[in-house]
Scaffold this motif. Structure first.
Motif, PDB file in Angstrom:
ATOM      1  N   ILE A  69       0.804  -1.231   0.000  1.00 22.80           N
ATOM      2  CA  ILE A  69       0.000   0.000   0.000  1.00 22.80           C
ATOM      3  C   ILE A  69       0.839   1.284   0.000  1.00 22.80           C
ATOM      4  CG2 ILE A  69      -1.328   1.384   1.666  1.00 22.80           C
ATOM      5  CD1 ILE A  69      -3.297  -0.909   1.817  1.00 22.80           C
ATOM      6  N   PRO A  70       1.931   1.381   0.798  1.00 22.45           N
ATOM      7  CA  PRO A  70       2.716   2.626   0.750  1.00 22.45           C
ATOM      8  C   PRO A  70       3.246   2.963  -0.639  1.00 22.45           C
ATOM      9  CG  PRO A  70       3.322   1.342   2.678  1.00 22.45           C
ATOM     10  CD  PRO A  70       2.431   0.471   1.851  1.00 22.45           C
ATOM     11  N   ILE A  71       3.344   1.933  -1.508  1.00 28.28           N
ATOM     12  CA  ILE A  71       3.832   2.162  -2.873  1.00 28.28           C
ATOM     13  C   ILE A  71       2.727   2.724  -3.753  1.00 28.28           C
ATOM     14  CG2 ILE A  71       4.956   1.041  -4.861  1.00 28.28           C
ATOM     15  CD1 ILE A  71       5.952  -1.110  -2.982  1.00 28.28           C
ATOM     16  N   ALA A  72       1.458   2.562  -3.321  1.00 27.30           N
ATOM     17  CA  ALA A  72       0.319   2.928  -4.159  1.00 27.30           C
ATOM     18  C   ALA A  72       0.404   4.369  -4.655  1.00 27.30           C
ATOM     19  CB  ALA A  72      -0.984   2.707  -3.398  1.00 27.30           C
ATOM     20  N   THR A  73       0.738   5.302  -3.761  1.00 28.48           N
ATOM     21  CA  THR A  73       0.862   6.712  -4.159  1.00 28.48           C
ATOM     22  C   THR A  73       2.322   7.170  -4.151  1.00 28.48           C
ATOM     23  OG1 THR A  73       0.610   7.528  -1.893  1.00 28.48           O
ATOM     24  CG2 THR A  73      -1.410   7.203  -3.176  1.00 28.48           C
ATOM     25  N   LEU A  74       3.245   6.198  -4.054  1.00 31.14           N
ATOM     26  CA  LEU A  74       4.688   6.483  -3.986  1.00 31.14           C
ATOM     27  C   LEU A  74       5.028   7.417  -2.819  1.00 31.14           C
ATOM     28  CD1 LEU A  74       5.590   6.866  -7.778  1.00 31.14           C
ATOM     29  CD2 LEU A  74       5.688   4.816  -6.341  1.00 31.14           C
ATOM     30  N   GLY A  75       4.143   7.447  -1.817  1.00 33.96           N
ATOM     31  CA  GLY A  75       4.379   8.277  -0.639  1.00 33.96           C
ATOM     32  C   GLY A  75       3.937   9.722  -0.791  1.00 33.96           C
ATOM     33  N   TYR A  76       3.511  10.121  -1.986  1.00 39.30           N
ATOM     34  CA  TYR A  76       3.198  11.534  -2.237  1.00 39.30           C
ATOM     35  C   TYR A  76       1.918  11.998  -1.551  1.00 39.30           C
ATOM     36  CZ  TYR A  76       6.879  11.869  -5.779  1.00 39.30           C
ATOM     37  OH  TYR A  76       8.087  11.886  -6.415  1.00 39.30           O
ATOM     38  N   ALA A  77       0.974  11.090  -1.301  1.00 43.17           N
ATOM     39  CA  ALA A  77      -0.296  11.508  -0.693  1.00 43.17           C
ATOM     40  C   ALA A  77      -0.076  12.214   0.639  1.00 43.17           C
ATOM     41  CB  ALA A  77      -1.209  10.294  -0.510  1.00 43.17           C
ATOM     42  N   ASN A  78       0.959  11.809   1.372  1.00 43.12           N
ATOM     43  CA  ASN A  78       1.242  12.433   2.672  1.00 43.12           C
ATOM     44  C   ASN A  78       1.614  13.906   2.545  1.00 43.12           C
ATOM     45  OD1 ASN A  78       1.284   9.989   4.634  1.00 43.12           O
ATOM     46  ND2 ASN A  78       2.509   9.304   2.905  1.00 43.12           N
ATOM     47  N   ALA A  79       2.000  14.341   1.343  1.00 45.71           N
ATOM     48  CA  ALA A  79       2.428  15.727   1.133  1.00 45.71           C
ATOM     49  C   ALA A  79       1.262  16.658   0.793  1.00 45.71           C
ATOM     50  CB  ALA A  79       3.475  15.789   0.020  1.00 45.71           C
ATOM     51  N   ILE A  80       0.050  16.139   0.684  1.00 46.63           N
ATOM     52  CA  ILE A  80      -1.100  16.972   0.320  1.00 46.63           C
ATOM     53  C   ILE A  80      -1.319  18.103   1.317  1.00 46.63           C
ATOM     54  CG2 ILE A  80      -3.627  16.950   0.086  1.00 46.63           C
ATOM     55  CD1 ILE A  80      -3.386  14.199  -1.193  1.00 46.63           C
ATOM     56  N   VAL A  81      -0.954  17.896   2.571  1.00 52.48           N
ATOM     57  CA  VAL A  81      -1.200  18.914   3.602  1.00 52.48           C
ATOM     58  C   VAL A  81      -0.208  20.073   3.531  1.00 52.48           C
ATOM     59  CG1 VAL A  81      -2.214  17.249   5.190  1.00 52.48           C
ATOM     60  CG2 VAL A  81       0.242  17.679   5.272  1.00 52.48           C
ATOM     61  N   LEU A  82       0.877  19.947   2.775  1.00 50.26           N
ATOM     62  CA  LEU A  82       1.956  20.923   2.848  1.00 50.26           C
ATOM     63  C   LEU A  82       1.786  22.182   2.000  1.00 50.26           C
ATOM     64  CD1 LEU A  82       5.114  18.601   3.002  1.00 50.26           C
ATOM     65  CD2 LEU A  82       3.822  19.633   4.869  1.00 50.26           C
ATOM     66  N   PRO A  83       1.308  22.122   0.749  1.00 51.23           N
ATOM     67  CA  PRO A  83       1.243  23.340  -0.075  1.00 51.23           C
ATOM     68  C   PRO A  83       0.386  24.436   0.557  1.00 51.23           C
ATOM     69  CG  PRO A  83       0.920  21.383  -1.431  1.00 51.23           C
ATOM     70  CD  PRO A  83       0.865  20.937  -0.005  1.00 51.23           C
ATOM     71  N   ASP A  84       0.790  25.681   0.368  1.00 50.45           N
ATOM     72  CA  ASP A  84       0.016  26.808   0.899  1.00 50.45           C
ATOM     73  C   ASP A  84      -1.262  27.022   0.116  1.00 50.45           C
ATOM     74  OD1 ASP A  84       1.937  27.332   2.860  1.00 50.45           O
ATOM     75  OD2 ASP A  84       3.111  28.598   1.497  1.00 50.45           O
TER      76      ASP A  84
END
Length: 444
Positions: A69-84
């Motif tokens: 499962i962690p490969i499913a989004t290559l880890g990028y989903a966790n970064a959704i909270v970061l952009p301003d």
């Protein structure tokens, strides 16, 4: 005196009720607790409808999926909270979905070409058809990850908790209905995947669909190259850590399935579900609250840092005491509650309680690791832990020919590993306090 104590307690509760942070923690934690309570409430009925064999196949499949499962989004989903800006978050969401759309077909090709070997490796040689659901699970998880993280970004904690509770209830009702009609491992897998889809749908109907939560923003290539470059650390570091963590949790299920059969894996899955739910809930809640406190104390070089860690560790040790009931009487309690065919799970849980109690006690120490800059040490310990766990279970199989011996050795390795982490954290905190205190004295 009693009146004054009552007044103080009421004031504290009123303060916490108005505090946004504690309110959000209570909402998320409460949602998890309710969802897990629903699952536990249904379990005695499900264990009487589905046998250990069916549970074992579903558990082995879940272990494989959780590792992938962690490969499913290559880890990028966790970064959704970061952009301003919302557009930046939407670009990361598109990148995450795009990653899932690419990874799922690749997984399908790998499953089709390597099914006989893969099935043998994960203990599903008798049910190799299950592996064809892995690409489906990857795609479903990509959408669920984006929906979950996007909801967190918008602080839609109530909607997220409601979606989790609602989908958990629907999933268990589906398993119960299916068990009454035609119980099978295939049904358990399909209903579990359908529950994840229901979670996404409920969230989308319950939240304000804007930015990263607008489905139309999930598709396309606009901005994904820039997002991939900006948040490449999530792919390089976060994804491998997720795979490693899932591997540690899924290893016993897979090895039991390979070495002792699906029925043994099913027995283990029941034991770990019963005990893992409360341990994970208590540990996560305490860890989330303790993390900022110990971090501030360590960064200030406060002498209280070591005392804080000692008190928190002692508190978790006290919290683990009720679980000791299962060490002594787990072999009697589980068959009584879940049915006589689950007696082996009672033998397992006696040993697993030792390991998970030590895991619970270690949560405060692990919370201190980031502030102590010990992440690399922790990563090395986890890699070593996987190797030792594999060796322990294989020794139980090859030397003793016993699944209980394998679980016992695995639990002892886990207990010693957690104790090592606790000792390392206490030693590092004490050394950090002395170092910063000495430095401030020299400047003075």
């Amino acid at each position: 005196m009693s009146y004054n104590l009552f007044t103080r307690l009421r004031g504290m509760l009123f303060h916490f009720a108005r505090n946004k942070f504690f309110k959000n923690v209570a909402i998320v934690g409460g949602g998890i607790a309710v969802g897990q309570s629903i699952s536990l409430a249904f379990t005695p009925f499900l264990t009487r409808l589905y046998g250990p064999q069916s549970f074992g196949v579903a558990a082995a499949f879940a272990a494989v999926v959780n590792i992938i499962i962690p490969i499913a989004t290559l880890g990028y989903a966790n970064a959704i909270v970061l952009p301003d800006e919302e557009e930046g978050a939407a670009a990361v969401a598109r990148l995450s979905i795009f990653s899932g759309i690419i990874v799922a077909p690749l997984a399908l090709v790998m499953v089709h070409l390597g099914k006989p070997w893969l099935a043998d490796w994960v203990g599903l040689s008798h049910a190799s058809w299950v592996l064809y659901f892995v690409p489906v699970a990857i795609l479903v998880q990509a959408f669920l990850s984006v929906a979950n993280i996007a909801a967190i970004r918008q602080e839609l904690y109530v909607a997220k908790a409601e979606a989790y509770v609602g989908s958990t209830l629907l999933t268990n009702l589906g398993k119960l209905t299916g068990g009454l009609l035609a119980p099978s491992s295939l049904l358990l897998i399909i209903i579990t995947l359908a529950g994840a889809v229901a979670n996404v749908i409920i969230q989308l109907f319950r939240v304000r669909r804007r930015g990263a939560l607008m489905v139309q923003n999930w598709f396309g290539l606009r901005g994904i190259t820039m997002a991939a470059r900006s948040y490449k650390d999530f792919c390089i570091y976060k994804m491998p850590q997720g795979v490693l963590r899932a591997s540690i949790l899924g290893l016993p299920t897979i090895l039991l399935s390979v070495l002792f059969g699906s029925a043994a894996a099913g027995q283990y899955s029941l034991a770990i579900t019963i005990l893992g739910a409360p341990v994970g809930l208590i540990g996560q809640a305490v860890g989330d609250v303790f993390l900022p406190t110990i971090t501030r104390a360590i960064n200030r070089g406060s002498r209280d840092a070591h005392i804080l860690l000692m008190r928190a560790t002692l508190g978790m040790a006290i919290a683990s005491l009720p679980f000791c009931v299962l060490i002594f009487w787990g072999d009697l309690i589980l068959p009584l509650v879940f049915g006589t065919e689950w007696a082996l799970a009672g033998d397992y849980i006696q040993w697993l309680t030792v390991w998970l109690s030590c895991t619970l006690i270690s949560y405060p120490a692990i919370s201190a690791f980031p502030a102590l800059r010990l992440q690399s040490f922790q990563l090395k310990i986890e890699v070593l832990y996987i190797g030792l766990s594999f060796a322990a279970m294989y020794i139980g199989f090859s030397w003793y020919g016993s699944d209980i011996a394998a679980i016992a050795l695995f639990s002892l390795v886990g207990s010693l590993t957690n104790m090592a982490l606790i000792c390392m954290a206490h030693k590092a905190v004490y050394a950090n306090v002395r170092k910063l205190s000495s430095s401030s004295n020299n400047h003075a």
